[in-house]
Design a protein around this motif. Structure first.
Motif, PDB file in Angstrom:
ATOM      1  N   PHE B 118       0.827  -1.210   0.000  1.00  0.00           N
ATOM      2  CA  PHE B 118       0.000   0.000   0.000  1.00  0.00           C
ATOM      3  C   PHE B 118       0.860   1.258   0.000  1.00  0.00           C
ATOM      4  CE2 PHE B 118      -3.565  -2.585   2.203  1.00  0.00           C
ATOM      5  CZ  PHE B 118      -3.803  -3.217   1.009  1.00  0.00           C
ATOM      6  N   ALA B 119       2.089   1.143   0.516  1.00  0.00           N
ATOM      7  CA  ALA B 119       2.969   2.302   0.488  1.00  0.00           C
ATOM      8  C   ALA B 119       3.337   2.620  -0.955  1.00  0.00           C
ATOM      9  CB  ALA B 119       4.222   2.017   1.310  1.00  0.00           C
ATOM     10  N   ARG B 120       3.610   1.599  -1.735  1.00  0.00           N
ATOM     11  CA  ARG B 120       4.000   1.814  -3.123  1.00  0.00           C
ATOM     12  C   ARG B 120       2.779   2.208  -3.970  1.00  0.00           C
ATOM     13  NH1 ARG B 120       8.277   2.882  -5.857  1.00  0.00           N
ATOM     14  NH2 ARG B 120       9.475   1.463  -4.537  1.00  0.00           N
ATOM     15  N   PHE B 121       1.652   1.536  -3.751  1.00  0.00           N
ATOM     16  CA  PHE B 121       0.450   1.796  -4.550  1.00  0.00           C
ATOM     17  C   PHE B 121      -0.724   2.111  -3.624  1.00  0.00           C
ATOM     18  CE2 PHE B 121       2.975  -1.300  -6.987  1.00  0.00           C
ATOM     19  CZ  PHE B 121       3.231  -0.547  -8.111  1.00  0.00           C
ATOM     20  N   PRO B 122      -0.863   3.360  -3.218  1.00  0.00           N
ATOM     21  CA  PRO B 122      -1.906   3.714  -2.241  1.00  0.00           C
ATOM     22  C   PRO B 122      -3.312   3.362  -2.727  1.00  0.00           C
ATOM     23  CG  PRO B 122      -0.382   5.541  -2.606  1.00  0.00           C
ATOM     24  CD  PRO B 122      -0.047   4.507  -3.608  1.00  0.00           C
ATOM     25  N   VAL B 123      -3.511   3.376  -4.055  1.00  0.00           N
ATOM     26  CA  VAL B 123      -4.855   3.106  -4.554  1.00  0.00           C
ATOM     27  C   VAL B 123      -5.321   1.715  -4.125  1.00  0.00           C
ATOM     28  CG1 VAL B 123      -4.023   2.246  -6.771  1.00  0.00           C
ATOM     29  CG2 VAL B 123      -6.329   3.156  -6.598  1.00  0.00           C
ATOM     30  N   LEU B 124      -4.390   0.797  -3.963  1.00  0.00           N
ATOM     31  CA  LEU B 124      -4.771  -0.569  -3.593  1.00  0.00           C
ATOM     32  C   LEU B 124      -5.377  -0.624  -2.197  1.00  0.00           C
ATOM     33  CD1 LEU B 124      -1.787  -2.625  -5.026  1.00  0.00           C
ATOM     34  CD2 LEU B 124      -4.052  -2.290  -6.013  1.00  0.00           C
ATOM     35  N   ALA B 125      -4.916   0.253  -1.314  1.00  0.00           N
ATOM     36  CA  ALA B 125      -5.447   0.268   0.041  1.00  0.00           C
ATOM     37  C   ALA B 125      -6.944   0.565   0.000  1.00  0.00           C
ATOM     38  CB  ALA B 125      -4.711   1.298   0.883  1.00  0.00           C
ATOM     39  N   ARG B 126      -7.321   1.465  -0.896  1.00  0.00           N
ATOM     40  CA  ARG B 126      -8.741   1.818  -1.002  1.00  0.00           C
ATOM     41  C   ARG B 126      -9.568   0.680  -1.580  1.00  0.00           C
ATOM     42  NH1 ARG B 126      -6.312   6.604  -2.657  1.00  0.00           N
ATOM     43  NH2 ARG B 126      -6.766   6.352  -4.869  1.00  0.00           N
ATOM     44  N   ARG B 127      -8.914  -0.227  -2.293  1.00  0.00           N
ATOM     45  CA  ARG B 127      -9.642  -1.319  -2.936  1.00  0.00           C
ATOM     46  C   ARG B 127      -9.444  -2.654  -2.211  1.00  0.00           C
ATOM     47  NH1 ARG B 127     -11.486   2.146  -5.788  1.00  0.00           N
ATOM     48  NH2 ARG B 127     -10.844   2.839  -7.866  1.00  0.00           N
ATOM     49  N   ALA B 128      -8.899  -2.597  -1.003  1.00  0.00           N
ATOM     50  CA  ALA B 128      -8.441  -3.825  -0.336  1.00  0.00           C
ATOM     51  C   ALA B 128      -9.462  -4.957  -0.312  1.00  0.00           C
ATOM     52  CB  ALA B 128      -7.995  -3.485   1.084  1.00  0.00           C
ATOM     53  N   GLY B 129     -10.739  -4.618  -0.117  1.00  0.00           N
ATOM     54  CA  GLY B 129     -11.731  -5.683   0.022  1.00  0.00           C
ATOM     55  C   GLY B 129     -12.334  -6.140  -1.295  1.00  0.00           C
ATOM     56  N   MET B 142      -0.901  -3.029 -11.065  1.00  0.00           N
ATOM     57  CA  MET B 142      -0.270  -2.532  -9.843  1.00  0.00           C
ATOM     58  C   MET B 142      -0.283  -3.615  -8.776  1.00  0.00           C
ATOM     59  SD  MET B 142      -1.668   1.298  -9.394  1.00  0.00           S
ATOM     60  CE  MET B 142      -1.858   2.339 -10.816  1.00  0.00           C
ATOM     61  N   LEU B 143      -1.397  -4.284  -8.670  1.00  0.00           N
ATOM     62  CA  LEU B 143      -1.508  -5.349  -7.672  1.00  0.00           C
ATOM     63  C   LEU B 143      -0.482  -6.444  -7.971  1.00  0.00           C
ATOM     64  CD1 LEU B 143      -2.813  -6.717  -5.292  1.00  0.00           C
ATOM     65  CD2 LEU B 143      -4.609  -7.561  -6.790  1.00  0.00           C
ATOM     66  N   ALA B 144      -0.372  -6.795  -9.255  1.00  0.00           N
ATOM     67  CA  ALA B 144       0.593  -7.824  -9.635  1.00  0.00           C
ATOM     68  C   ALA B 144       1.999  -7.364  -9.268  1.00  0.00           C
ATOM     69  CB  ALA B 144       0.485  -8.114 -11.127  1.00  0.00           C
ATOM     70  N   LEU B 145       2.303  -6.101  -9.567  1.00  0.00           N
ATOM     71  CA  LEU B 145       3.623  -5.566  -9.235  1.00  0.00           C
ATOM     72  C   LEU B 145       3.834  -5.570  -7.730  1.00  0.00           C
ATOM     73  CD1 LEU B 145       4.218  -2.451 -11.513  1.00  0.00           C
ATOM     74  CD2 LEU B 145       5.602  -4.520 -11.353  1.00  0.00           C
ATOM     75  N   ALA B 146       2.793  -5.132  -6.999  1.00  0.00           N
ATOM     76  CA  ALA B 146       2.899  -5.061  -5.552  1.00  0.00           C
ATOM     77  C   ALA B 146       3.145  -6.448  -4.985  1.00  0.00           C
ATOM     78  CB  ALA B 146       1.615  -4.482  -4.965  1.00  0.00           C
ATOM     79  N   ARG B 147       2.428  -7.409  -5.531  1.00  0.00           N
ATOM     80  CA  ARG B 147       2.600  -8.778  -5.057  1.00  0.00           C
ATOM     81  C   ARG B 147       4.034  -9.207  -5.283  1.00  0.00           C
ATOM     82  NH1 ARG B 147      -0.258 -12.164  -8.248  1.00  0.00           N
ATOM     83  NH2 ARG B 147       1.792 -13.083  -8.384  1.00  0.00           N
ATOM     84  N   GLY B 148       4.581  -8.831  -6.443  1.00  0.00           N
ATOM     85  CA  GLY B 148       5.966  -9.165  -6.728  1.00  0.00           C
ATOM     86  C   GLY B 148       6.905  -8.508  -5.737  1.00  0.00           C
TER      87      GLY B 148
END
Lengths: 704, 235, 236
Positions: B118-129, B142-148
């Motif tokens: 979430f630090a790298r991609f804040p938008v994901l925090a808003r979509r967490a659920g 972004m999620l794929a990158l974040a997961r990586g």
């Protein structure tokens, strides 16, 4: 009103069991992609184990529950995952399907072997001694209450597992994208293992809960699961909440049908068949799927030559004639089935082999052929044989209409449901009249079947009927071989290989599928009529779903694409089992396991045994010295046996040994000639590209 | 600068047809290397070989000086190789949170992983659920990158990050990729949209019919050659 | 005379629009190119045209007849044939039988054998007639698919990357084949990544990007079109 409530409670408690079993099915299907036909059988086996521990050995109930649910069921799940399904994981959907059908058939045979089916084994309900609970006008027994509580607990537990734990996330991830799970560093095999353990445990819970309310019978208990399948299909095999809803619909429907269905002789079977009906309907309201593309790996379908086919047909007839000349009357009835059931097995070749339609109701079609012949052909008129084929074909076309929407697992399920509807309901109803036409089935018992009249001759002895059946099998094999070479045959293979390509070239899928179902059912109907003639009387039991599974398995093992499969499957299904029983009568139960075991062995030889057989024996058939020798020896052996100079064992064993020896000799004589020279530019095309080729080419270029 | 990921003379085949005829590539830590080229050149296969998903017929795969030729994808993943496959490497039916949960094999807690992502991609925090399949294409990548990222990868392999995305989104994603590399990750990118990558990469290799035809600094000369390759030379 | 006319076709997968109001016309005797980056929606457009996928809106016309709701087989009988990007050969039939199935479904089924022999000869596949297509390299497999599509005597032919996996010489021969087909009056739609082939044979080129047609025109115009270059190279 009270009655309505009571039936509702019964329905809900049954529904609870279906929900538990169905959710196990959904769990394994979604995470591993395997639809487990043997899921119910696992529950059945657990129920038997539980009976053995509690009633049989007198263990306390809690101990028995722990052992069955926490030791035996998980262990069984792991064994199945490791030895039955992992070997075929890389193969097609059809192979995985066959594995679980083999497992179902094998488990039923095992249970019948260990627990004599003729002994009644009552299982007490849980807390049977306690007073039932009164809720207003409704009465709930403790067993029912526990059952419902268990279902609720399972629902909550699964929800937590799947959505609150890492293992659950892994399982759901494996559904989405198995390959990606590996890339994240997790183990996709582990997710599969967990789901097999859980699935088997759920089946076990269901089995133990349902067993006290029905009779502990292997086949019946395995098939009760049809209801659980229906529940799972409600959830499209994916959604657990919808599976629970489906379970409630099925459970209540069964219960209310029991309570309110009018009492007459036509309808009691309907109650038994109702879940199958519902399954059929549920499959039909499935959304239209997109046309299938190419499948990865399909077994070959050899093109038989005209000469080869005729030789094969002659061999079939000769084999029939030899057997007919040597066997006693009782053996003639037993071994006559080689040819009649061979015809039934042959029906799988165009249907499943060419067109890729896995149907589990071919033996039911044979049953239709048998009753039609039994009633219409009582005086042996040959036209009745034609009528038997036509009526079976019409029934086949009827199955095909819904089948257009289904494929793979769903088609297998749909045809299994159809078979269950036939054997639980339709085959059991008494004769009735439609527009003044009397339609009779098994007359609620058995039907006498007589032999045909041919050129004024009445074929009635086992001997004559065996040769007649052999001739029919030979003709049917020639017909299927001709089909393979015909336009229609090509189309069937094409539509299996790629529905999308076939349709975009202008092919009509509906027409082709209906036609092949009709054709295959007609062939099966002929087989059924022949089988009936040999048996003299037939009952509905002989044509049930469970009875048909081993034939299907043996046909698959033989190789569905091969025309020779009729003879192979008939022989392999009938001969070894009965021969073993003849040698050692105690093995009767063991041999019932054989088809199941053979099916499980499929993973090692997916192209089928028949084609391997053909490859192995071809050198002998082409050898101008060995073949005549073999024919003379066989004729001599037959003469010796016919005149009682040698006994049965010497004759059959000796013939086999001599044939094998000659085969070895012939193939040694024709030892591989040098590989034909293939021009350089065709390397990699006409033959596989080899690692050393590049170097050869490079040298050639350098030198040139 | 010594390479972290080295491919040496990799040959690989699909069925019986050889698609890679001896590919050599080096990627150093902190470097973004772009692997470009027309369709069917073997770019994706190269990445898959590097991740251990596709077997090499010959050649060597060296990771931080250790020969990892023939290693299992899982072992490579544990050794720090992370492949984000083409077409959104996410589990569509799992929520964003559960997608991240799949990465806890590294021994990190769920909280730590979410923090990094979430630090790298804040938008994901808003979509967490939300289920990952309902995210926009850019967010899925972004999620794929974040997961990586949460695996602390030593080597990040990216396949067609831009597939089906608007150019603006692609540009932003690659800015992030550049930043990830600056933290010391070796990044190998396969991309059709050459321009987006050429801006951020340190080195580019052009793969044609299974061979590296040209490699070097992503300058104007390479660009001109690329457009000729993609749209056909006018000569 | 327009042979295939697609207008306003929109297809959505989930929330994404794979095709968004796409219009394309392929005329008899011409090769119409359809290019665009991966994932632009080219194969989806072929699926819509051949009836394997229903568009959520839009029309497909064959020779002026509305076939938007017609089944794939009906469209084939009206003269539409296609090949597939992921090969869809009949793997258990020989190369000859692959073509024969098609020829027997086509309008001249009585001459099926002769048609097949002729096409095999034309595509130089005669030597491979009895092999299984599974044993062929992809490039040759694509040629077999083209031959199979030709066997139903199509008026409109949709080719999905037919030259992928072919070498330079084979591609040139393929270009000749395409010209010969259009001389016979066939309308050809060509999806292809090999730009030299597209530029050499197409009379008109459509460029699809993110589900939308972003440019239409003769090849030499498309080649120097800035938006097309941007779509390919990703310049914002």
């Amino acid at each position: 009103m009270d009655q309505f409530l009571t039936f509702g409670i019964v329905g809900l408690s049954t529904a609870a069991i279906y929900a538990v079993i169905g959710s196990g099915l959904v769990l394994t299907y979604t995470t591993t992609g395997v639809f487990n036909f043997a899921h119910g059988a696992a529950g059945m086996l657990s129920a038997f184990m539980y009976w053995q521990l509690t009633v049989g050995w007198g263990w306390p109930v809690p101990v028995a529950l722990v052992v069955v649910l926490l030791v035996l069921a998980p262990g069984f799940g792991l064994l199945v995952e490791r030895f039955v399904l992992r070997p075929v994981q890389a193969l097609g959907e059809a192979e995985r399907l066959v594995m679980t059908v083999a497992l179902l058939s094998g488990l039923i045979a095992t249970a019948r072997w260990i627990w004599d089916p003729n002994v009644a084994r009552p299982l007490p309900m849980f807390f049977a001694a306690r007073k039932p609970i009164h809720l207003g006008p409704a009465v709930i027994t403790w067993h029912q209450a526990i059952t419902m509580a268990v279902a609720v607990a399972v629902a909550i537990g699964l929800r937590i597992l799947l959505y609150r734990t890492r293992a659950g996330a892994e399982m759901r991830a494996a559904v989405d994208d198995r390959a990606l799970v590996g890339l994240t560093g997790a183990d996709p095999v582990r997710a599969g293992r967990v789901s097999w353990i859980l699935g088997t445990q759920l089946a076990a819970i269901g089995g133990i809960l349902i067993a006290p309310t029905v009779t502990l019978d292997a086949a019946q208990l395995s098939l009760l699961i049809v209801s659980a399948y229906t529940a799972a299909v409600f959830g499209r095999l994916r959604s657990l909440p919808l599976t629970f809803l489906g379970a409630v619909v099925v459970g209540c429907m069964e219960s209310y049908l029991t309570g309110y269905l009018p009492q007459n002789e036509y309808l009691p079977g309907l109650r038994l068949a109702a879940p199958a009906f519902l399954l059929f309907l549920a499959l039909l309201v499935f959304p239209h799927r997109r046309l299938r593309g190419r499948e990865r790996r399909l077994a070959r379908v050899p093109v038989p030559t005209a000469r080869g086919t005729l030789v094969f047909a002659a061999v079939v007839i000769a084999f029939g004639a030899v057997l007919a000349s040597l066997l006693g009357e009782a053996d003639l009835i037993t071994y006559g089935a080689i040819f009649s059931l061979g015809v039934v097995a042959l029906s799988y070749v165009p249907l499943a082999g060419y067109a890729g339609q896995v149907s589990l109701c071919q033996l039911s079609m044979a049953g239709i052929g048998a009753v039609v012949w039994g009633h219409l052909g009582a005086h042996g008129q040959l036209w009745a044989l034609g009528a038997a084929i036509l009526v079976s074909a019409a029934a086949g076309a009827l199955v095909a209409l819904p089948a257009l929407r289904l494929s793979g697992v769903y088609l297998a399920l749909g045809t299994a449901a159809f078979a269950v509807i036939l054997d639980r309901w339709i085959f059991g109803i008494p004769a009735f009249h439609v527009f003044g036409l009397r339609i009779a089935l098994f007359d609620q018992g058995s039907v006498d079947v007589s032999g045909p009249r041919l050129f004024g001759l009445r074929l009635d002895s086992g001997r004559e009927l065996m040769v007649f059946a052999a001739v029919c099998l030979a003709l049917a094999s020639i017909g299927v071989a001709a089909l393979r070479r015909s336009r229609f045959g090509r189309r069937l293979i094409a539509l299996r290989d790629s529905e999308a390509a076939y349709a975009t070239l202008g092919g009509n899928l509906l027409v082709a599928k209906v036609a092949v179902f009709a054709l295959a059912s007609g062939i099966a109907g002929l087989g059924g009529a022949l089988y009936g003639m040999q048996q003299r009387t037939v009952t509905a039991d002989q044509f049930s779903l469970i009875a048909g599974l081993p034939i299907f398995l043996v046909a698959v093992v033989g190789g569905l694409g091969a025309v020779g499969n009729g003879l192979f499957a008939g022989t392999a299904f009938v001969a070894p089992t009965n021969a073993l029983i003849a040698i050692a009568p105690g093995t009767a139960n063991l041999v019932a396991l054989l088809p199941g075991l053979a099916g499980v062995g499929l993973g090692h030889n997916p192209d089928g045994i028949v084609s391997r057989f053909r490859r192995q024996w071809e050198p002998l058939a082409r050898d101008r010295i060995a073949l005549p020798i073999l024919l003379c020896v066989l004729a001599l052996a037959w003469a010796l046996r016919f005149t009682d100079v040698i006994n049965d064992w010497t004759y059959y064993g000796g013939s086999l040994v001599i044939a094998a020896a000659l085969r070895a000799w012939a193939s040694a004589r024709q030892a591989e000639p040098a590989e034909p020279e293939i021009p350089v530019e065709w390397w990699g095309l006409r033959r596989a590209w080899r690692p050393e080729d590049e170097e050869v080419l490079a040298r050639g270029v350098a030198a040139g | 600068m010594s390479a972290l990921l080295e491919l040496r003379g990799i040959r690989a085949a699909h069925e019986r047809i050889t698609v890679l005829h001896g590919v050599d590539l080096d990627v150093a830590a902190g470097q973004v290397v772009a692997l470009l080229g027309p369709n069917g050149a073997g770019k994706t296969t190269t990445l898959r070989v590097a991740a251990g998903v596709h077997p090499a017929e010959s050649g060597q795969l060296v990771l931080g000086g250790r020969d990892m030729t023939g290693a299992d994808p899982r072992d490579l993943a544990r050794a720090g190789v992370c492949l984000i496959p083409e077409g959104r490497g996410v589990f569509p039916n799992l929520s964003v949170r559960d997608n991240l949960l799949m990465m806890t094999f590294t021994g990190r807690s769920r909280e730590e992983i979410e923090e990094i992502a979430f630090a790298r991609f804040p938008v994901l925090a808003r979509r967490a659920g939300q289920a990952a399949g309902t995210l926009s294409g850019g967010e899925q990548q972004m999620l794929a990158l974040a997961r990586g990222l949460t695996t602390d990868p030593a080597v990040l392999l990216l396949d067609e990050l831009s597939m089906g995305l608007a150019p603006l989104v692609v540009g932003r994603l690659y800015e992030q990729v550049g930043e990830i590399a600056r933290q010391g990750v070796a990044v190998l990118v396969v991309e059709q949209f050459a321009a987006a990558v050429l801006d951020i990469c340190d080195h580019a290799a052009v793969l044609v019919r299974g061979r590296v035809e040209r490699q070097g600094h992503p300058d104007g000369g390479l660009r001109a050659e690329l457009s000729a390759l993609y749209l056909g030379s006018s000569t | 005379m327009a042979s295939l006319q697609v207008s306003g076709v929109t297809v959505s997968f989930g929330g994404n629009r794979a095709l968004d109001g796409v219009a394309l016309t392929a005329e008899a005797g011409r090769v119409t190119g359809l290019i665009g980056p991966n994932g632009a929606g080219k194969s989806t457009l072929f699926d819509v045209a051949s009836g394997l996928r229903r568009p959520s809106s839009g029309q497909v016309r064959l020779d002026g007849r509305d076939v938007t709701r017609a089944r794939p087989s009906a469209r084939a009988r009206h003269g539409l044939a296609r090949t597939f990007q992921r090969l869809e050969l009949f793997g258990r039939l020989s190369v000859r039988d692959n073509l024969l199935v098609a020829a027997e479904l086509g309008p001249e089924r009585r001459r099926a054998d002769r048609i097949v022999t002729e096409i095999l000869h034309r595509l130089e596949l005669t030597d491979l007639a009895d092999t299984s297509p599974d044993a062929l390299p992809t490039g040759v497999g694509r040629l077999v698919e083209v031959g199979r599509a030709l066997a139903i005597r199509p008026k409109v032919l949709l080719l999905d990357e037919p030259a992928a996996g072919q070498d330079v010489e084979e591609t040139e021969r393929f270009a000749e084949l395409l010209r010969a087909l259009t001389d016979d009056g066939t309308a050809v739609v060509l999806v292809e990544h090999d730009m030299s082939l597209v530029m050499a044979v197409c009379d008109e080129v459509y460029v699809l990007d993110l589900g939308k047609i972003i440019a239409v025109g003769p090849p030499e115009v498309i080649r120097s079109d800035e938006t097309v270059l941007a779509a390919y190279l990703g310049d914002a």
